[in-house]
Design a protein around this motif. Structure first.
Motif, PDB file in Angstrom:
ATOM      1  N   GLU A 392       0.821  -1.218   0.000  1.00 12.81           N
ATOM      2  CA  GLU A 392       0.000   0.000   0.000  1.00 12.81           C
ATOM      3  C   GLU A 392       0.849   1.259   0.000  1.00 12.81           C
ATOM      4  OE1 GLU A 392      -3.272   0.227   2.635  1.00 12.81           O
ATOM      5  OE2 GLU A 392      -4.360  -1.357   1.571  1.00 12.81           O
ATOM      6  N   THR A 393       2.107   1.166   0.412  1.00 11.42           N
ATOM      7  CA  THR A 393       2.976   2.350   0.353  1.00 11.42           C
ATOM      8  C   THR A 393       3.259   2.746  -1.090  1.00 11.42           C
ATOM      9  OG1 THR A 393       4.966   0.952   0.447  1.00 11.42           O
ATOM     10  CG2 THR A 393       4.112   1.821   2.544  1.00 11.42           C
ATOM     11  N   GLU A 394       3.130   1.782  -2.015  1.00 14.22           N
ATOM     12  CA  GLU A 394       3.364   2.061  -3.423  1.00 14.22           C
ATOM     13  C   GLU A 394       2.081   2.463  -4.150  1.00 14.22           C
ATOM     14  OE1 GLU A 394       5.085  -1.453  -5.009  1.00 14.22           O
ATOM     15  OE2 GLU A 394       6.931  -1.313  -3.820  1.00 14.22           O
ATOM     16  N   MET A 395       0.978   2.531  -3.415  1.00 10.72           N
ATOM     17  CA  MET A 395      -0.305   2.838  -4.030  1.00 10.72           C
ATOM     18  C   MET A 395      -0.709   4.286  -3.767  1.00 10.72           C
ATOM     19  SD  MET A 395      -2.441  -0.632  -3.161  1.00 10.72           S
ATOM     20  CE  MET A 395      -1.797  -2.255  -3.568  1.00 10.72           C
ATOM     21  N   ILE A 396      -1.510   4.812  -4.675  1.00  9.22           N
ATOM     22  CA  ILE A 396      -2.046   6.160  -4.502  1.00  9.22           C
ATOM     23  C   ILE A 396      -3.551   6.108  -4.709  1.00  9.22           C
ATOM     24  CG2 ILE A 396       0.051   7.385  -5.183  1.00  9.22           C
ATOM     25  CD1 ILE A 396      -1.066   7.627  -7.977  1.00  9.22           C
ATOM     26  N   ASP A 397      -4.249   7.084  -4.109  1.00  7.16           N
ATOM     27  CA  ASP A 397      -5.707   7.151  -4.211  1.00  7.16           C
ATOM     28  C   ASP A 397      -6.102   8.126  -5.313  1.00  7.16           C
ATOM     29  OD1 ASP A 397      -5.568   5.494  -2.059  1.00  7.16           O
ATOM     30  OD2 ASP A 397      -6.229   6.978  -0.578  1.00  7.16           O
ATOM     31  N   LYS A 398      -6.998   7.689  -6.170  1.00  2.52           N
ATOM     32  CA  LYS A 398      -7.525   8.556  -7.227  1.00  2.52           C
ATOM     33  C   LYS A 398      -9.024   8.327  -7.353  1.00  2.52           C
ATOM     34  CE  LYS A 398      -3.507   9.073 -10.311  1.00  2.52           C
ATOM     35  NZ  LYS A 398      -3.010   8.849 -11.711  1.00  2.52           N
ATOM     36  N   SER A 399      -9.737   9.401  -7.707  1.00  2.35           N
ATOM     37  CA  SER A 399     -11.169   9.292  -7.971  1.00  2.35           C
ATOM     38  C   SER A 399     -11.407   9.367  -9.477  1.00  2.35           C
ATOM     39  CB  SER A 399     -11.945  10.406  -7.268  1.00  2.35           C
ATOM     40  OG  SER A 399     -11.842  10.270  -5.867  1.00  2.35           O
ATOM     41  N   VAL A 400     -12.314   8.535  -9.970  1.00  2.00           N
ATOM     42  CA  VAL A 400     -12.581   8.492 -11.399  1.00  2.00           C
ATOM     43  C   VAL A 400     -14.068   8.257 -11.627  1.00  2.00           C
ATOM     44  CG1 VAL A 400     -12.106   6.023 -11.554  1.00  2.00           C
ATOM     45  CG2 VAL A 400     -11.872   7.441 -13.580  1.00  2.00           C
ATOM     46  N   LEU A 401     -14.590   8.838 -12.705  1.00  6.17           N
ATOM     47  CA  LEU A 401     -15.991   8.669 -13.055  1.00  6.17           C
ATOM     48  C   LEU A 401     -16.140   7.483 -14.003  1.00  6.17           C
ATOM     49  CD1 LEU A 401     -18.966   9.676 -13.154  1.00  6.17           C
ATOM     50  CD2 LEU A 401     -18.292  11.074 -15.141  1.00  6.17           C
ATOM     51  N   ILE A 402     -16.958   6.531 -13.626  1.00  9.03           N
ATOM     52  CA  ILE A 402     -17.251   5.368 -14.463  1.00  9.03           C
ATOM     53  C   ILE A 402     -18.663   5.546 -15.025  1.00  9.03           C
ATOM     54  CG2 ILE A 402     -17.346   2.859 -14.603  1.00  9.03           C
ATOM     55  CD1 ILE A 402     -14.645   3.819 -13.676  1.00  9.03           C
ATOM     56  N   PRO A 403     -18.809   5.896 -16.293  1.00  9.76           N
ATOM     57  CA  PRO A 403     -20.146   6.037 -16.871  1.00  9.76           C
ATOM     58  C   PRO A 403     -20.957   4.757 -16.731  1.00  9.76           C
ATOM     59  CG  PRO A 403     -18.482   6.925 -18.346  1.00  9.76           C
ATOM     60  CD  PRO A 403     -17.749   6.178 -17.286  1.00  9.76           C
ATOM     61  N   TYR A 404     -22.262   4.911 -16.589  1.00 10.77           N
ATOM     62  CA  TYR A 404     -23.109   3.728 -16.423  1.00 10.77           C
ATOM     63  C   TYR A 404     -23.019   2.806 -17.631  1.00 10.77           C
ATOM     64  CZ  TYR A 404     -25.121   6.035 -12.340  1.00 10.77           C
ATOM     65  OH  TYR A 404     -25.295   6.644 -11.114  1.00 10.77           O
ATOM     66  N   THR A 405     -22.692   3.362 -18.801  1.00  8.96           N
ATOM     67  CA  THR A 405     -22.569   2.550 -20.012  1.00  8.96           C
ATOM     68  C   THR A 405     -21.305   1.686 -19.999  1.00  8.96           C
ATOM     69  OG1 THR A 405     -21.475   4.406 -21.125  1.00  8.96           O
ATOM     70  CG2 THR A 405     -23.873   4.198 -21.416  1.00  8.96           C
ATOM     71  N   GLN A 406     -20.403   2.004 -19.073  1.00  9.45           N
ATOM     72  CA  GLN A 406     -19.158   1.233 -18.969  1.00  9.45           C
ATOM     73  C   GLN A 406     -19.068   0.518 -17.618  1.00  9.45           C
ATOM     74  OE1 GLN A 406     -16.795   4.910 -20.261  1.00  9.45           O
ATOM     75  NE2 GLN A 406     -15.549   3.258 -21.134  1.00  9.45           N
ATOM     76  N   GLY A 407     -20.232   0.070 -17.150  1.00 11.83           N
ATOM     77  CA  GLY A 407     -20.295  -0.577 -15.846  1.00 11.83           C
ATOM     78  C   GLY A 407     -19.413  -1.804 -15.713  1.00 11.83           C
ATOM     79  N   LYS A 408     -19.146  -2.485 -16.846  1.00 10.71           N
ATOM     80  CA  LYS A 408     -18.307  -3.685 -16.778  1.00 10.71           C
ATOM     81  C   LYS A 408     -16.885  -3.361 -16.327  1.00 10.71           C
ATOM     82  CE  LYS A 408     -16.842  -3.587 -21.625  1.00 10.71           C
ATOM     83  NZ  LYS A 408     -16.754  -4.348 -22.891  1.00 10.71           N
ATOM     84  N   VAL A 409     -16.430  -2.107 -16.594  1.00 11.62           N
ATOM     85  CA  VAL A 409     -15.089  -1.708 -16.179  1.00 11.62           C
ATOM     86  C   VAL A 409     -14.984  -1.707 -14.661  1.00 11.62           C
ATOM     87  CG1 VAL A 409     -13.349   0.125 -16.239  1.00 11.62           C
ATOM     88  CG2 VAL A 409     -14.711  -0.367 -18.276  1.00 11.62           C
ATOM     89  N   LEU A 410     -16.081  -1.322 -13.984  1.00  6.55           N
ATOM     90  CA  LEU A 410     -16.071  -1.284 -12.519  1.00  6.55           C
ATOM     91  C   LEU A 410     -15.831  -2.676 -11.951  1.00  6.55           C
ATOM     92  CD1 LEU A 410     -16.361   0.339  -9.943  1.00  6.55           C
ATOM     93  CD2 LEU A 410     -18.844   0.107 -10.115  1.00  6.55           C
ATOM     94  N   GLY A 411     -16.450  -3.690 -12.559  1.00  2.00           N
ATOM     95  CA  GLY A 411     -16.223  -5.061 -12.106  1.00  2.00           C
ATOM     96  C   GLY A 411     -14.772  -5.474 -12.290  1.00  2.00           C
ATOM     97  N   MET A 412     -14.149  -5.059 -13.398  1.00  2.00           N
ATOM     98  CA  MET A 412     -12.741  -5.382 -13.651  1.00  2.00           C
ATOM     99  C   MET A 412     -11.840  -4.658 -12.657  1.00  2.00           C
ATOM    100  SD  MET A 412     -13.090  -5.061 -17.785  1.00  2.00           S
ATOM    101  CE  MET A 412     -11.390  -5.392 -18.223  1.00  2.00           C
ATOM    102  N   ILE A 413     -12.227  -3.424 -12.278  1.00  2.00           N
ATOM    103  CA  ILE A 413     -11.448  -2.658 -11.301  1.00  2.00           C
ATOM    104  C   ILE A 413     -11.439  -3.362  -9.951  1.00  2.00           C
ATOM    105  CG2 ILE A 413     -11.415  -0.517  -9.952  1.00  2.00           C
ATOM    106  CD1 ILE A 413     -12.380   0.942 -12.483  1.00  2.00           C
ATOM    107  N   ARG A 414     -12.591  -3.897  -9.550  1.00  2.00           N
ATOM    108  CA  ARG A 414     -12.685  -4.559  -8.234  1.00  2.00           C
ATOM    109  C   ARG A 414     -11.720  -5.742  -8.131  1.00  2.00           C
ATOM    110  NH1 ARG A 414     -17.172  -2.449  -5.800  1.00  2.00           N
ATOM    111  NH2 ARG A 414     -18.911  -1.824  -7.140  1.00  2.00           N
ATOM    112  N   GLU A 415     -11.393  -6.360  -9.264  1.00  2.00           N
ATOM    113  CA  GLU A 415     -10.470  -7.495  -9.248  1.00  2.00           C
ATOM    114  C   GLU A 415      -9.016  -7.068  -9.135  1.00  2.00           C
ATOM    115  OE1 GLU A 415     -11.208  -9.681 -12.760  1.00  2.00           O
ATOM    116  OE2 GLU A 415     -13.203 -10.386 -12.156  1.00  2.00           O
ATOM    117  N   ARG A 416      -8.725  -5.805  -9.486  1.00  2.00           N
ATOM    118  CA  ARG A 416      -7.331  -5.354  -9.557  1.00  2.00           C
ATOM    119  C   ARG A 416      -6.967  -4.283  -8.544  1.00  2.00           C
ATOM    120  NH1 ARG A 416      -8.981  -6.945 -14.445  1.00  2.00           N
ATOM    121  NH2 ARG A 416      -7.467  -7.860 -15.913  1.00  2.00           N
ATOM    122  N   ALA A 417      -7.945  -3.648  -7.948  1.00  2.00           N
ATOM    123  CA  ALA A 417      -7.658  -2.521  -7.054  1.00  2.00           C
ATOM    124  C   ALA A 417      -8.637  -2.495  -5.887  1.00  2.00           C
ATOM    125  CB  ALA A 417      -7.723  -1.203  -7.834  1.00  2.00           C
TER     126      ALA A 417
END
Length: 451
Positions: A392-417
């Motif tokens: 976690e020392t190598e990680m940084i926090d960022k906020s990003v907008l995930i459009p509802y039309t790209q909801g599948k990206v959110l599922g992929m994010i949960r697996e990696r971050a």
């Protein structure tokens, strides 16, 4: 009526070691004890020891004349090498280690184990003098590796190392003279059976290396598939407790035995309870002093797990008086493969076998070390938190907008971050993500690709 026991008789071994200049009594004794453990792992029982101080190992029999005769008492041999000059053979004898001649022991050894690597000539001379089979430390280690190899890769690696070890030690046959090779694959007239055997070994090694290369290609592909997941590699001396720590951190059924080289095959499991992103833990083959060079080369792909890891856990048996030199052996081998710059933590294991004052002394000597017992759940929890904290020392926090039309990206994010917060807006979901720069770049690429 007496019953005949079906239990096979164990091979009886006498251990031999030379203490060279610069080697302390404690180091010498520790190496002999380790050799005895190697023999135990191989199924031998040690019936005696022969030790001597000498200036070098560069003699035809390694031992001086007097010590050679003492060794022969353990085996029933003559103590004499036929046709061997004894000039200078006894000038390094140290009477402090053998003040008086010993009587012939009642129990005879059927094999002699030297705590050094020997030349073919030395092996031949010593077998002549003792009348029994003579093995060196490398031969014992190779035999253990051969018996413990489970996967196809490990078996190939061990066979390559054994053949490379055997090739220079082949002796010309004394039966039939220079038998000429004349069959298929032979060079023809002029090639002796000895030369033919050596060529067959070279051909076999080339064949095995080809098979191993295909396996390594598959491994490289698998590593690439999991390269996005951070990986922790457990490294250390054999029997330091790496497999026990692996089992505790991952909940996996990894083989745990109180034997040298119980683990030869690399095992990769996810840290448990699973984290997001998932953290992988790999258990690697243990190190040992005087590890045969061919074995280090053969197990290069296994050691690559350490080279590709994001964090190394140097696992050390803190209860072993020789752990400092064992730790140095591990660091030296890892430096040879270029892994010395990888971030690492020093784990002093088996502290439950230490007295409080011993722990206090070690804590002062190694203030950066983490003291644990793999039997203590709180210690395992602490290691897990340190691993999480490191990444976690190598990680940084960022906020990003995930459009509802790209909801599948959110599922992929949960697996990696790690998703810290979600907020639903009219345009989509604003998520706060904790991840490395690489993962953030990947997220941005996915969003741009699908927009």
């Amino acid at each position: 009526m007496s019953q005949t026991s079906n239990t096979p008789k164990k091979t009886k071994a006498v251990l031999v070691a030379v203490q060279l200049p610069g080697v302390s009594d404690a180091e010498h004794e520790g190496s002999l004890q380790e050799l005895e453990r190697l023999c135990t792992t191989l199924g031998f029982v040690t019936v005696g020891r022969v030790s001597q101080r000498r200036k070098s190992l560069r003699t035809g029999t390694i031992l001086g004349e007097g010590k050679l005769k003492e060794l022969a008492l353990w085996t029933g041999g003559t103590g004499i090498v036929t046709g061997f000059s004894k000039d200078g053979a006894g000038d390094d004898d140290d009477e402090r280690m053998a003040p008086e001649p010993i009587d012939a022991p009642e129990t005879k050894a059927t094999v002699v184990i030297f705590d050094h690597e020997m030349s073919p000539t030395q092996l031949s001379n010593l077998e002549d003098a003792t009348g029994v089979e003579v093995l060196d430390r490398s031969g014992v280690i190779l035999e253990i590796f051969s018996r413990h190899a489970r996967s196809r890769e490990a078996r190939l690696q061990v066979e390559i190392a054994k053949l490379a070890y055997l090739a220079p030690r082949l002796r010309a046959s004394h039966v039939g003279g220079d038998r000429q090779g004349g069959g298929i694959g032979a060079k023809g007239a002029g090639e002796s059976a000895h030369e033919l055997d050596r060529r067959r070994i070279r051909d076999r090694i080339a064949e095995l290396r080809g098979q191993l290369e295909s396996i390594r290609h598959e491994q490289t592909t698998r590593r690439a598939q999991r390269s996005e997941a951070p990986c922790v590699a457990l490294v250390g001396y054999t029997n330091a407790g790496k497999s026990s720590l692996m089992r505790a951190l991952t909940g996996s059924e990894v083989l745990v035995e109180d034997k040298l080289f119980a683990t030869l095959d690399t095992t990769v499991r996810a840290l448990q309870p699973e984290t997001v992103p998932r953290i992988l833990v790999s258990d690697t083959v243990g190190f040992i002093k005087k590890l045969p060079h061919d074995l280090v080369a053969s197990f290069r792909s296994t050691l690559d797990e350490a080279l590709n890891a994001s964090l190394l856990l140097f696992t050390v048996d803190g209860s072993d008086p020789n752990f400092r030199s064992q730790w140095e052996v591990t660091r030296t081998v890892l430096a040879e493969i270029g892994a010395e710059k990888t971030p690492s933590l020093l784990i002093l294991n088996k502290v439950d076998q230490l007295q409080p004052e011993q722990q206090a002394e070690l804590a002062q000597e190694f203030p950066e070390a983490i003291f644990i017992s793999t039997r203590n759940r709180d210690d395992i929890k602490r290691i897990r938190e340190l691993i999480l904290g490191h990444f976690e020392t190598e990680m940084i926090d960022k906020s990003v907008l995930i459009p509802y039309t790209q909801g599948k990206v959110l599922g992929m994010i949960r697996e990696r971050a790690r998703v810290l917060q979600e907020k639903h807006e009219d345009e989509g979901t604003i998520v706060t993500i904790r991840a490395t720069e690489d993962v953030h770049a990947w997220i941005e690429k996915q969003l741009n690709k699908d927009s």
